[in-house]
Scaffold this motif. Structure first.
Motif, PDB file in Angstrom:
ATOM      1  N   THR A 241      -1.499   3.527  -9.298  1.00  0.00           N
ATOM      2  CA  THR A 241      -2.968   3.607  -9.305  1.00  0.00           C
ATOM      3  C   THR A 241      -3.540   3.448  -7.898  1.00  0.00           C
ATOM      4  OG1 THR A 241      -3.347   1.219  -9.648  1.00  0.00           O
ATOM      5  CG2 THR A 241      -3.012   2.584 -11.618  1.00  0.00           C
ATOM      6  N   ARG A 242      -2.759   2.887  -6.976  1.00  0.00           N
ATOM      7  CA  ARG A 242      -3.245   2.651  -5.611  1.00  0.00           C
ATOM      8  C   ARG A 242      -2.840   3.791  -4.677  1.00  0.00           C
ATOM      9  NH1 ARG A 242      -0.867  -3.489  -5.320  1.00  0.00           N
ATOM     10  NH2 ARG A 242      -1.731  -4.220  -7.305  1.00  0.00           N
ATOM     11  N   THR A 243      -1.614   4.255  -4.805  1.00  0.00           N
ATOM     12  CA  THR A 243      -1.129   5.355  -3.945  1.00  0.00           C
ATOM     13  C   THR A 243      -0.511   6.435  -4.831  1.00  0.00           C
ATOM     14  OG1 THR A 243       0.953   4.145  -3.659  1.00  0.00           O
ATOM     15  CG2 THR A 243      -0.721   3.898  -1.932  1.00  0.00           C
ATOM     16  N   PRO A 244      -1.334   7.166  -5.589  1.00  0.00           N
ATOM     17  CA  PRO A 244      -0.773   8.148  -6.527  1.00  0.00           C
ATOM     18  C   PRO A 244       0.014   9.265  -5.838  1.00  0.00           C
ATOM     19  CG  PRO A 244      -3.172   8.360  -6.372  1.00  0.00           C
ATOM     20  CD  PRO A 244      -2.808   7.119  -5.654  1.00  0.00           C
ATOM     21  N   VAL A 245      -0.275   9.543  -4.571  1.00  0.00           N
ATOM     22  CA  VAL A 245       0.436  10.621  -3.885  1.00  0.00           C
ATOM     23  C   VAL A 245       1.924  10.302  -3.749  1.00  0.00           C
ATOM     24  CG1 VAL A 245       0.004   9.729  -1.547  1.00  0.00           C
ATOM     25  CG2 VAL A 245       0.320  12.182  -1.902  1.00  0.00           C
ATOM     26  N   GLU A 246       2.271   9.022  -3.638  1.00  0.00           N
ATOM     27  CA  GLU A 246       3.675   8.630  -3.515  1.00  0.00           C
ATOM     28  C   GLU A 246       4.430   8.783  -4.827  1.00  0.00           C
ATOM     29  OE1 GLU A 246       4.029   4.734  -1.879  1.00  0.00           O
ATOM     30  OE2 GLU A 246       2.753   5.177  -0.138  1.00  0.00           O
ATOM     31  N   PHE A 247       3.705   8.986  -5.914  1.00  0.00           N
ATOM     32  CA  PHE A 247       4.336   9.139  -7.223  1.00  0.00           C
ATOM     33  C   PHE A 247       4.146  10.550  -7.772  1.00  0.00           C
ATOM     34  CE2 PHE A 247       3.727   4.671  -6.565  1.00  0.00           C
ATOM     35  CZ  PHE A 247       4.837   4.078  -7.150  1.00  0.00           C
ATOM     36  N   GLY A 248       3.901  11.497  -6.865  1.00  0.00           N
ATOM     37  CA  GLY A 248       3.808  12.897  -7.263  1.00  0.00           C
ATOM     38  C   GLY A 248       2.507  13.286  -7.930  1.00  0.00           C
ATOM     39  N   MET A 249       1.422  12.536  -7.673  1.00  0.00           N
ATOM     40  CA  MET A 249       0.124  12.846  -8.280  1.00  0.00           C
ATOM     41  C   MET A 249      -0.967  12.904  -7.213  1.00  0.00           C
ATOM     42  SD  MET A 249       0.411  10.414 -11.685  1.00  0.00           S
ATOM     43  CE  MET A 249       1.176   9.058 -10.795  1.00  0.00           C
ATOM     44  N   ASP A 251      -3.344  14.852  -6.842  1.00  0.00           N
ATOM     45  CA  ASP A 251      -4.660  15.216  -7.378  1.00  0.00           C
ATOM     46  C   ASP A 251      -5.459  13.998  -7.823  1.00  0.00           C
ATOM     47  OD1 ASP A 251      -2.471  15.206  -9.306  1.00  0.00           O
ATOM     48  OD2 ASP A 251      -4.010  15.604 -10.817  1.00  0.00           O
ATOM     49  N   LEU A 252      -4.790  12.837  -8.007  1.00  0.00           N
ATOM     50  CA  LEU A 252      -5.502  11.628  -8.428  1.00  0.00           C
ATOM     51  C   LEU A 252      -6.081  10.850  -7.239  1.00  0.00           C
ATOM     52  CD1 LEU A 252      -3.351  10.101 -11.339  1.00  0.00           C
ATOM     53  CD2 LEU A 252      -5.369  11.562 -11.470  1.00  0.00           C
ATOM     54  N   THR A 253      -5.689  11.220  -6.013  1.00  0.00           N
ATOM     55  CA  THR A 253      -6.176  10.483  -4.836  1.00  0.00           C
ATOM     56  C   THR A 253      -7.702  10.500  -4.734  1.00  0.00           C
ATOM     57  OG1 THR A 253      -4.116  10.928  -3.665  1.00  0.00           O
ATOM     58  CG2 THR A 253      -6.017  10.268  -2.340  1.00  0.00           C
ATOM     59  N   PRO A 254      -8.381  11.664  -4.886  1.00  0.00           N
ATOM     60  CA  PRO A 254      -9.852  11.626  -4.835  1.00  0.00           C
ATOM     61  C   PRO A 254     -10.498  11.076  -6.107  1.00  0.00           C
ATOM     62  CG  PRO A 254      -9.109  13.865  -5.237  1.00  0.00           C
ATOM     63  CD  PRO A 254      -7.879  13.045  -4.995  1.00  0.00           C
ATOM     64  N   VAL A 255      -9.719  10.987  -7.188  1.00  0.00           N
ATOM     65  CA  VAL A 255     -10.267  10.513  -8.472  1.00  0.00           C
ATOM     66  C   VAL A 255     -10.391   8.994  -8.479  1.00  0.00           C
ATOM     67  CG1 VAL A 255      -9.825  10.347 -10.960  1.00  0.00           C
ATOM     68  CG2 VAL A 255      -9.451  12.511  -9.764  1.00  0.00           C
ATOM     69  N   ILE A 256      -9.339   8.303  -7.998  1.00  0.00           N
ATOM     70  CA  ILE A 256      -9.305   6.835  -8.028  1.00  0.00           C
ATOM     71  C   ILE A 256      -9.834   6.286  -6.714  1.00  0.00           C
ATOM     72  CG2 ILE A 256      -7.846   4.802  -8.291  1.00  0.00           C
ATOM     73  CD1 ILE A 256      -5.849   6.546  -9.822  1.00  0.00           C
ATOM     74  N   GLN A 257     -10.924   5.527  -6.805  1.00  0.00           N
ATOM     75  CA  GLN A 257     -11.481   4.895  -5.604  1.00  0.00           C
ATOM     76  C   GLN A 257     -10.802   3.564  -5.325  1.00  0.00           C
ATOM     77  OE1 GLN A 257     -15.774   4.607  -5.595  1.00  0.00           O
ATOM     78  NE2 GLN A 257     -15.796   3.099  -3.947  1.00  0.00           N
ATOM     79  N   ILE A 258     -10.648   2.738  -6.357  1.00  0.00           N
ATOM     80  CA  ILE A 258      -9.963   1.445  -6.232  1.00  0.00           C
ATOM     81  C   ILE A 258      -8.949   1.343  -7.365  1.00  0.00           C
ATOM     82  CG2 ILE A 258     -10.217  -1.066  -6.200  1.00  0.00           C
ATOM     83  CD1 ILE A 258     -13.090  -0.684  -5.264  1.00  0.00           C
ATOM     84  N   GLY A 259      -7.690   1.064  -7.007  1.00  0.00           N
ATOM     85  CA  GLY A 259      -6.641   0.937  -8.014  1.00  0.00           C
ATOM     86  C   GLY A 259      -6.640  -0.430  -8.673  1.00  0.00           C
ATOM     87  N   CYS A 260      -5.636  -0.674  -9.495  1.00  0.00           N
ATOM     88  CA  CYS A 260      -5.549  -1.924 -10.253  1.00  0.00           C
ATOM     89  C   CYS A 260      -5.118  -3.081  -9.346  1.00  0.00           C
ATOM     90  CB  CYS A 260      -4.551  -1.780 -11.400  1.00  0.00           C
ATOM     91  SG  CYS A 260      -5.086  -0.634 -12.679  1.00  0.00           S
ATOM     92  N   VAL A 325       5.165   8.408 -14.364  1.00  0.00           N
ATOM     93  CA  VAL A 325       6.073   7.397 -13.800  1.00  0.00           C
ATOM     94  C   VAL A 325       7.224   7.191 -14.779  1.00  0.00           C
ATOM     95  CG1 VAL A 325       6.309   5.004 -13.039  1.00  0.00           C
ATOM     96  CG2 VAL A 325       4.207   6.264 -12.548  1.00  0.00           C
ATOM     97  N   PRO A 326       8.460   7.520 -14.394  1.00  0.00           N
ATOM     98  CA  PRO A 326       9.576   7.457 -15.349  1.00  0.00           C
ATOM     99  C   PRO A 326       9.950   6.019 -15.694  1.00  0.00           C
ATOM    100  CG  PRO A 326      10.374   8.034 -13.159  1.00  0.00           C
ATOM    101  CD  PRO A 326       8.886   8.016 -13.070  1.00  0.00           C
ATOM    102  N   PRO A 327      10.129   5.714 -16.979  1.00  0.00           N
ATOM    103  CA  PRO A 327      10.574   4.372 -17.367  1.00  0.00           C
ATOM    104  C   PRO A 327      12.077   4.230 -17.144  1.00  0.00           C
ATOM    105  CG  PRO A 327      10.341   5.736 -19.317  1.00  0.00           C
ATOM    106  CD  PRO A 327       9.886   6.578 -18.145  1.00  0.00           C
TER     107      PRO A 327
END
Length: 352
Positions: A241-249, A251-260, A325-327
């Protein structure tokens, strides 16, 4: 009554039977809403506060009242309004003329279960008093602190569609809630059952637990085993939720302003342990984490302006992260490991 320290330790199956019986009693009164009722029990066992969000009339208050009856202990319902002041909920000093001295009269929040109805209608000072109560499990009155009883849980409700006379909960206070549960409308068959069940003498829930037993179950839930791989999975979900680009997402970087926050990491562990105990296990599976991820994480996200304008739901963002995120995959022995390796790395030949 025997204190929890001298009571024999319950087995996982006995604890699950007791908890299942308690949930069943609530379901006698509440038609449908299985997810909400289960999450109320998760919050109780994990010692966390719960925020229920839904339109009026979907049995939020009835569910909490029935739940408090089944679990035992003291219960108080506080209707939050814009003219409320902190002393209305935590208490104040009163003057005893006959004894010529002041005495502290504790407010209605000093019970095991506080139902804060429409919590977002209260002004900032009341929210501040609630914040101390939820975070520290104590209240300050006239320079002294008074501890809340144990167990102590705040279950708050809010109406998502009304904006008049409403003070939106600040992020700091939303973060204090372990779970935020969306309460939907009932399905058609459930609506019919509500009509059939409630149009005559409504059923009533019977007590199943008591405060001592609840404390024992809470201690047992806190001892449920969490494997390092599962703990690492929980951390990766929060980091995504904080660095979605490192997890292959990306497109979520501009969506999430502050992660968990790290409180989400601790909340995922506590809620997963509680859910495992409800299901009769003394260890946490990745599926437990996935089952509670939405309710633990979604309300802690702060979305960007464009995402809010596009009506993107934080719960959808969390569902995307859980899917990406793979379990960890359990490998029980050498044969299963080899089969799993073949299954994931064998590339079928479609030539010819």
């Amino acid at each position: 009554m025997t204190s929890p320290s001298t009571q024999p330790q319950l087995s996982s199956s006995e604890a699950a039977r007791l908890v299942g019986e308690a949930i069943g009693q609530v379901q006698r009164v509440i038609v449908g809403q299985e997810h909400m009722v289960e999450q109320l029990m998760v919050g109780l066992l994990a010692k966390g506060h719960i925020l229920l969000e839904g339109v009026p009339g979907v049995a939020k208050t009835l569910a909490v009242r029935s739940f408090a009856t089944v679990v035992g202990g003291d219960f108080a319902r506080i209707q939050f309004t814009p003219d409320l002041v902190p002393s209305d909920i935590v208490g104040t000093r009163i003057y005893l003329a006959s004894q010529e001295r002041f005495e502290v009269e504790l407010g209605p929040v000093f019970v095991n279960f506080v139902l804060a109805d429409e919590i977002n209608r209260a002004p900032a000072k009341v929210q501040s008093a609630m914040l101390e109560l939820m975070a520290e499990k104590q209240a300050s009155i006239a320079g002294r602190t008074y501890p809340a009883p144990s167990p102590f849980i705040v279950i708050a409700t809010q109406n998502p569609v009304e904006s008049e006379g409403v003070y939106p909960l600040p992020e700091a206070q939303r973060d204090r809630f372990l779970l935020k549960v969306d309460v939907p409308y009932p399905h058609g068959n459930e609506e019919f059952e509500i009509l059939r069940r409630m149009s005559v003498r409504p059923p009533e829930a019977e007590p199943v637990l008591n405060p001592d037993l609840v404390r024992q179950l809470q201690d047992q839930a806190s001892q449920v085993f969490v494997h390092n791989l599962v703990a690492e999975y929980i951390v990766r979900l929060v980091l995504a939720t904080r660095t979605p680009v490192e997890f292959g997402m990306p497109d979520l970087t501009p969506v999430i302003q502050i992660g968990c926050s790290p409180r989400a990491t601790l909340g995922l562990v506590a809620a997963s342990r509680a859910l495992a105990l409800i299901h009769g296990r003394d260890y946490v599976l990745p599926t437990d984490v996935q089952a509670v991820a939405r309710d633990v994480m979604a309300h802690r996200l702060v979305l960007g302006f464009d995402a809010v304008a596009d009506n993107i739901d934080p719960a959808q963002v969390i569902e995307r992260i859980v899917a990406m995120v793979p379990p960890p995959t359990p490998v029980w022995n050498q044969q299963v490991r080899a089969e799993s390796h073949d299954q994931h790395h064998h590339q079928p030949d479609f030539s010819g």
